[in-house]
Scaffold this motif. Structure first.
Motif, PDB file in Angstrom:
ATOM      1  N   TYR A 204       0.862  -1.213  -0.145  1.00  0.00           N
ATOM      2  CA  TYR A 204       0.072   0.256   0.012  1.00  0.00           C
ATOM      3  C   TYR A 204       1.068   1.198  -0.058  1.00  0.00           C
ATOM      4  N   LEU A 205       0.555   2.040  -0.827  1.00  0.00           N
ATOM      5  CA  LEU A 205       1.392   3.369  -0.858  1.00  0.00           C
ATOM      6  C   LEU A 205       0.401   4.504  -0.758  1.00  0.00           C
ATOM      7  N   GLN A 206       0.601   5.380   0.260  1.00  0.00           N
ATOM      8  CA  GLN A 206      -0.327   6.495   0.359  1.00  0.00           C
ATOM      9  C   GLN A 206       0.554   7.787   0.170  1.00  0.00           C
ATOM     10  N   LEU A 207      -0.022   8.449  -1.124  1.00  0.00           N
ATOM     11  CA  LEU A 207       0.739   9.457  -1.694  1.00  0.00           C
ATOM     12  C   LEU A 207      -0.023  10.837  -1.339  1.00  0.00           C
TER      13      LEU A 207
ATOM     14  N   ALA B  51       5.455  10.190   0.099  1.00  0.00           N
ATOM     15  CA  ALA B  51       4.816   8.874   0.192  1.00  0.00           C
ATOM     16  C   ALA B  51       4.973   8.040   1.522  1.00  0.00           C
ATOM     17  N   GLU B  52       4.035   7.231   1.955  1.00  0.00           N
ATOM     18  CA  GLU B  52       4.259   6.253   3.054  1.00  0.00           C
ATOM     19  C   GLU B  52       3.866   4.930   2.368  1.00  0.00           C
ATOM     20  N   ARG B  53       4.665   4.087   2.976  1.00  0.00           N
ATOM     21  CA  ARG B  53       4.428   2.506   2.614  1.00  0.00           C
ATOM     22  C   ARG B  53       3.867   1.931   3.662  1.00  0.00           C
ATOM     23  N   LYS B  54       3.319   0.740   3.372  1.00  0.00           N
ATOM     24  CA  LYS B  54       2.947  -0.482   4.040  1.00  0.00           C
ATOM     25  C   LYS B  54       2.939  -1.728   3.294  1.00  0.00           C
ATOM     26  N   ILE B  55       3.705  -2.802   3.910  1.00  0.00           N
ATOM     27  CA  ILE B  55       3.482  -4.151   3.166  1.00  0.00           C
ATOM     28  C   ILE B  55       2.918  -5.221   4.170  1.00  0.00           C
TER      29      ILE B  55
END
Length: 96
Positions: free
Chosen positions: A65-68, A90-94
């Motif tokens: 998931y990338l939150q831009l 960007a903040e990411r979550k795997i």
């Protein structure tokens, strides 16, 4: 008359030190101290939001998931001058 002169002086000083606003694609080579490179045409808006992707192969089954989002960022040079520019962060979550 003295009051009018003071008011005009204050307005002129504010105009001299006003921030210049430029579109994102303008050249930043000849920037003035305090310039703002703003997303005037909404070029970055198409990327804002949460994006989802999945891996195939070795990383199979993992979800990214990338939150831009768009933020105003200040760039400071070694001589103390600066300019502001709209940027995508960007903040990411795997997830396994």
């Amino acid at each position: 008359m003295k009051k009018i002169s003071i008011i005009l002086l204050i307005l002129n000083v504010n105009l001299i030190f006003a921030q210049q606003i430029f579109p994102l694609n303008a050249s930043k080579i000849d920037y003035s101290n305090g310039d703002y490179y703003k997303d005037l045409d909404g070029e970055l808006n198409q990327y804002i939001g949460t994006w989802k992707g999945t891996w195939k192969g070795t990383w199979k089954g993992k979800i990214l998931y990338l939150q831009l989002r768009k933020v105003k960022k200040r760039f400071t040079m070694s001589n103390g001058n600066y300019f502001d520019s709209d940027q995508i962060v960007a903040e990411r979550k795997i997830i396994s």
